[in-house]
Design a protein around this motif. Structure first.
Motif, PDB file in Angstrom:
ATOM      1  N   PRO A  34      -1.038  69.984   1.724  1.00 52.16           N
ATOM      2  CA  PRO A  34      -0.119  69.481   0.694  1.00 52.16           C
ATOM      3  C   PRO A  34      -0.718  69.645  -0.700  1.00 52.16           C
ATOM      4  CG  PRO A  34      -1.300  67.651   1.682  1.00 52.16           C
ATOM      5  CD  PRO A  34      -1.730  68.878   2.426  1.00 52.16           C
ATOM      6  N   TYR A  35       0.095  70.047  -1.636  1.00 54.65           N
ATOM      7  CA  TYR A  35      -0.362  70.231  -3.007  1.00 54.65           C
ATOM      8  C   TYR A  35      -0.083  68.937  -3.772  1.00 54.65           C
ATOM      9  CZ  TYR A  35      -0.982  72.085  -7.698  1.00 54.65           C
ATOM     10  OH  TYR A  35      -1.416  72.300  -8.993  1.00 54.65           O
ATOM     11  N   VAL A  36      -1.074  68.081  -3.832  1.00 56.33           N
ATOM     12  CA  VAL A  36      -0.956  66.791  -4.503  1.00 56.33           C
ATOM     13  C   VAL A  36      -2.128  66.643  -5.456  1.00 56.33           C
ATOM     14  CG1 VAL A  36      -0.787  64.301  -4.220  1.00 56.33           C
ATOM     15  CG2 VAL A  36       0.129  65.807  -2.449  1.00 56.33           C
ATOM     16  N   ALA A  96     -16.457  77.196  -4.533  1.00 60.26           N
ATOM     17  CA  ALA A  96     -16.377  77.307  -3.078  1.00 60.26           C
ATOM     18  C   ALA A  96     -15.018  76.788  -2.611  1.00 60.26           C
ATOM     19  CB  ALA A  96     -17.497  76.516  -2.433  1.00 60.26           C
ATOM     20  N   PHE A  97     -14.687  77.064  -1.361  1.00 58.79           N
ATOM     21  CA  PHE A  97     -13.423  76.615  -0.791  1.00 58.79           C
ATOM     22  C   PHE A  97     -13.691  75.931   0.548  1.00 58.79           C
ATOM     23  CE2 PHE A  97     -11.934  79.527  -3.905  1.00 58.79           C
ATOM     24  CZ  PHE A  97     -10.646  79.149  -4.220  1.00 58.79           C
ATOM     25  N   VAL A  98     -12.926  74.870   0.809  1.00 54.56           N
ATOM     26  CA  VAL A  98     -13.034  74.177   2.084  1.00 54.56           C
ATOM     27  C   VAL A  98     -11.641  74.016   2.678  1.00 54.56           C
ATOM     28  CG1 VAL A  98     -12.958  71.884   0.980  1.00 54.56           C
ATOM     29  CG2 VAL A  98     -13.904  72.143   3.282  1.00 54.56           C
ATOM     30  N   PHE A 150      -6.385  69.296   0.656  1.00 54.73           N
ATOM     31  CA  PHE A 150      -6.312  67.943   0.095  1.00 54.73           C
ATOM     32  C   PHE A 150      -7.136  66.949   0.900  1.00 54.73           C
ATOM     33  CE2 PHE A 150      -4.167  63.785   0.401  1.00 54.73           C
ATOM     34  CZ  PHE A 150      -4.183  63.370  -0.917  1.00 54.73           C
ATOM     35  N   TRP A 151      -7.041  67.018   2.238  1.00 57.05           N
ATOM     36  CA  TRP A 151      -7.665  66.017   3.094  1.00 57.05           C
ATOM     37  C   TRP A 151      -9.175  66.159   3.152  1.00 57.05           C
ATOM     38  CZ3 TRP A 151      -4.604  62.187   3.772  1.00 57.05           C
ATOM     39  CH2 TRP A 151      -3.213  62.411   3.813  1.00 57.05           C
ATOM     40  N   THR A 154     -13.492  68.675  -7.660  1.00 60.58           N
ATOM     41  CA  THR A 154     -12.644  69.385  -6.709  1.00 60.58           C
ATOM     42  C   THR A 154     -11.247  69.654  -7.265  1.00 60.58           C
ATOM     43  OG1 THR A 154     -11.857  67.334  -5.679  1.00 60.58           O
ATOM     44  CG2 THR A 154     -13.863  68.312  -4.769  1.00 60.58           C
ATOM     45  N   GLU A 155     -10.611  70.637  -6.658  1.00 58.64           N
ATOM     46  CA  GLU A 155      -9.232  71.004  -6.989  1.00 58.64           C
ATOM     47  C   GLU A 155      -8.464  71.167  -5.683  1.00 58.64           C
ATOM     48  OE1 GLU A 155      -6.722  74.721  -9.037  1.00 58.64           O
ATOM     49  OE2 GLU A 155      -8.822  74.961  -8.453  1.00 58.64           O
ATOM     50  N   VAL A 156      -7.270  70.615  -5.626  1.00 55.48           N
ATOM     51  CA  VAL A 156      -6.420  70.760  -4.438  1.00 55.48           C
ATOM     52  C   VAL A 156      -5.622  72.052  -4.553  1.00 55.48           C
ATOM     53  CG1 VAL A 156      -4.501  69.789  -3.135  1.00 55.48           C
ATOM     54  CG2 VAL A 156      -6.244  68.280  -4.085  1.00 55.48           C
TER      55      VAL A 156
END
Length: 484
Positions: free
Chosen positions: A427-429, A448-450, A405-406, A421-423
């Motif tokens: 935290p899943y918000v 991709a993932f961060v 999320f951050w 983007t997708e969270v």
């Protein structure tokens, strides 16, 4: 205003700008996810979205996004511009505090109060550059509501139009953020008690104004089972514990007496003594204003009544960054300035000298020492990691990213939403449902993932870990599909 006073005002304005440039060049100038949402929601507004509440956080309005939308429309997404929005609102609030003090003290002391707001101490200075929804705008409306209530109380008999304006402002304040209930009640308490027998010219128009500005909020709640009444946390501490921590933890941070980590800026021996001196002067100011009559009591009651009301909100037990000190800061400053003016009333010389001394002491004790400890050295770009992520993704022709999320929200804002983007994970918000749907529907080989370097949640990857190229970008870790 004399020529010398104009020079002091100019020096204060420039000092406030310099402090904010310092913040922008420090690690505290980094854009976080909550600020990114403010900018991203502004973009959604330009696409036709008309949000009533903060997405995923149903108890807060989004005034900053509406204010920022015209800028995005003309210039696009800019991190510095987003951070300057709350700064502008703080500057307007400083002018309003001057207007509040002008009938109470000499003009030079009113300028001292405005200077104290603009040269915000401690963590409050950092908060003056955080583009959080409802914080800077709420503080501005809060002071406006108090000014309007005092204005209406100067009449012997209530005026229905003025009563409606007061009601509308306090109603708007509740809508902007529920934390302001702590000052809405005491602000409204004085005129409500004074006009308690005036149903036609006070109660009916005031209630009508409060309801009218909240029609969208009420309608939204009726459609969503009154979701805004639910606090995201009930808190761990008891109200009594929270109440004590407001004075030992929250306000010392907001006033520059404690660091972010809780250490006293001047040590555990001197720091509390400075705090006691400040409280004493505030009390002197409050007693002075109380004796002046009902109108000025609008600025006294909040510094007495707000604290126990604040303690009822579980969310307000978070004190680390001093953000909730904004709820009462303008009222503390008004009473502090009045108390200080009483103390030096008999000092020889013109009012100009106490003005300079008061501002100099404020900066030397509450502003500079805290800033030197907590802002750290300057950096070329506090948002270098986010910009680096955007560059890596665009170089790989990736426009879909999931992850922490951050990190993902700043990436989406910094890319001007070229990257959606997708969270995932904790935290899943979900702040941006449309972006969430777009990325969720994308092919696994295109996402991709961060993650934060301290929390690589590899279970969230859509493909086997060997299907990604791992890249370290500052404090972030990027996983790019090898087929990209």
């Amino acid at each position: 205003m004399t020529r010398r006073e104009r020079l002091v005002v100019l020096a204060v304005v420039l000092a406030g700008i310099a402090l904010r440039v310092w913040i922008l060049r420090s690690p505290q100038g980094a854009l976080n996810a909550d600020e990114s949402y403010t900018g991203l929601q502004a973009m959604e507004i330009l696409r036709g979205d008309v949000p009533v509440v903060f997405e995923g956080q149903a108890y807060t309005a989004v005034p900053e996004s509406y204010l920022f939308a015209p800028f995005v429309w003309v210039f696009g997404a800019h991190i510095v511009a987003l951070k300057l929005l709350p700064t502008l609102l703080w500057a307007i609030t400083a002018v309003l505090v001057y207007r509040a003090l002008r009938p109470m003290v000499a003009n030079s002391w009113a300028m001292v109060g405005a200077s104290f707001v603009w040269l915000a101490p401690g963590a409050s200075m950092v908060m003056s550059m955080r583009a959080y929804e409802g914080y800077a705008s709420g503080m501005l409306v809060m002071v406006t509501a108090a000014l309007t209530a005092r204005w209406s109380l100067r009449r012997e008999r209530p005026d229905a139009r003025e009563s409606a304006i007061v009601g509308a402002l306090v109603g708007l304040l509740v809508y902007i953020h529920p934390m302001f209930v702590a000052v809405v009640i005491p602000i409204a308490l004085v005129p409500a008690w004074t006009r308690r027998r005036s149903a036609r010219h006070w109660w009916l128009p005031a209630l009508a104004g409060a309801v009218l500005v909240n029609v969208p909020f009420i309608a939204w709640n009726m459609r969503n089972d009154w979701a805004s009444l639910e606090q995201p946390t009930t808190g761990v501490d008891s109200p009594a514990t929270r109440l004590a921590r407001f004075f030992t933890e929250l306000m010392p941070r907001a006033l520059g007496l404690r660091d972010f980590d809780g250490h006293w800026t001047f040590g555990p021996a001197v720091g509390p003594v400075v705090g006691v001196v400040l409280v004493t002067v505030v009390v002197m100011g409050a007693l002075t204003l109380w004796r002046r009559g009902r109108a000025d009591r609008v600025f006294v009651v909040p510094v007495v009544v707000a604290w126990p009301i604040m303690s009822l909100f579980g969310n307000l037990e978070y004190v680390a960054d001093g953000r909730y000190g904004m709820i009462v800061l303008p009222f503390v400053i008004v009473n502090l300035v009045v108390g200080a003016s009483v103390l030096v009333r008999r000092v020889a010389g013109t009012a100009f000298t106490p003005m300079v001394v008061a501002i100099a002491l404020w900066v030397a004790v509450l502003v500079v020492p805290w800033a030197a400890t907590n802002l750290g050295g300057t950096v070329d770009d506090p948002n270098a990691d986010v910009r680096g992520l955007v560059t890596r993704l665009e170089d790989a022709d990736i426009t879909r990213v999931a992850g922490n999320f951050w990190w993902v929200l700043p990436v989406e804002f910094a890319s001007d939403q070229r990257i959606r983007t997708e969270v995932v994970g904790n935290p899943y918000v979900v702040r941006l449902p449309e972006s969430h749907r777009i990325v969720a529907a994308a092919d696994d080989n295109e996402v991709a993932f961060v993650f934060d370097a301290a929390d690589e949640d590899l279970d969230r990857l859509r493909l086997p870990v060997e299907s990604y190229e791992r890249q370290v970008v500052g404090r972030a870790v990027l996983y790019v599909p090898r087929t990209a």
